[in-house]
Design a protein around this motif. Structure first.
Motif, PDB file in Angstrom:
ATOM      1  N   PRO A 145       0.827  -1.202   0.000  1.00  0.00           N
ATOM      2  CA  PRO A 145       0.000   0.000   0.000  1.00  0.00           C
ATOM      3  C   PRO A 145       0.867   1.260   0.000  1.00  0.00           C
ATOM      4  N   MET A 146       0.263   2.386  -0.386  1.00  0.00           N
ATOM      5  CA  MET A 146       0.974   3.662  -0.426  1.00  0.00           C
ATOM      6  C   MET A 146       0.172   4.747   0.271  1.00  0.00           C
ATOM      7  N   VAL A 147       0.903   5.714   0.786  1.00  0.00           N
ATOM      8  CA  VAL A 147       0.329   6.935   1.331  1.00  0.00           C
ATOM      9  C   VAL A 147       0.855   8.066   0.456  1.00  0.00           C
ATOM     10  N   GLU A 148      -0.019   8.962   0.017  1.00  0.00           N
ATOM     11  CA  GLU A 148       0.403  10.086  -0.816  1.00  0.00           C
ATOM     12  C   GLU A 148       0.086  11.396  -0.102  1.00  0.00           C
ATOM     13  N   VAL A 149       1.095  12.267   0.004  1.00  0.00           N
ATOM     14  CA  VAL A 149       0.950  13.573   0.636  1.00  0.00           C
ATOM     15  C   VAL A 149       1.767  14.583  -0.165  1.00  0.00           C
TER      16      VAL A 149
END
Length: 172
Positions: A42-46
């Motif tokens: 999974p990825m987190v994008e900010v």
């Protein structure tokens, strides 16, 4: 910041989620008898601004939430998507920092003769000029105690800036 990204650019933190032994909604994430790879990324994008302005705990909380929100349907969807991307991924991995905790790999089950395994590395292949990676591996420190090594792979100019920043903060 060491990579020189603009504050409005989006960056991603991708992490490896081991699905072996994981139960999602009371159902095993890995089918019985399956012996292939069993991980999900999974990825987190900010934005760069959000990443730089907020405490490290903020991104960790976002990662924790993504991990908690991972469902079996999402994993199946990712597998289907990966099959479609087999020839060429629709997005580049630029501005994606990968974190992988590989301390659990091998464990005491990996034996090579009579010697005890005290450390293991991660095999690397391909183009490293664009990769941003951190592997956490298990090893023993100089006193023989279990410890964790956190490797960081950044392009050389960014690594020099990162080292300078870390030296400053560690002295504080």
């Amino acid at each position: 910041m060491a990579l020189g990204y603009e504050s409005t650019q989006k960056v991603r933190v991708m992490f490896t989620l081991n699905t072996r032994g994981r139960s999602i909604n009371g159902e095993s994430a890995v089918p019985r008898g399956y012996y292939g790879n069993a991980h999900f990324s999974p990825m987190v994008e900010v934005t760069v601004e959000e990443l730089a302005a907020k405490p490290l705990g903020h991104i960790l909380e976002l990662m924790r939430q993504v991990k908690l929100d991972t469902t079996k349907d999402r994993m199946k969807s990712m597998v289907d998507l990966m099959a479609l991307w087999r020839e060429r991924s629709p997005f580049g991995m630029d501005r994606t920092y990968e974190v992988s905790d590989t301390k659990w790999v091998g464990g005491n089950a990996l034996q090579f003769g009579k010697a005890e395994l005290v450390a293991a590395g991660t095999p690397h292949a391909g183009d490293f000029t664009s990769k941003l990676i951190s592997y956490h591996t298990k090893c023993k420190n100089k006193d023989g105690e279990d410890s964790t090594v956190v490797s960081i792979l950044l392009p050389k100019p960014a690594m020099e800036k990162f080292t300078k920043e870390m030296t400053f903060w560690l002295k504080k």
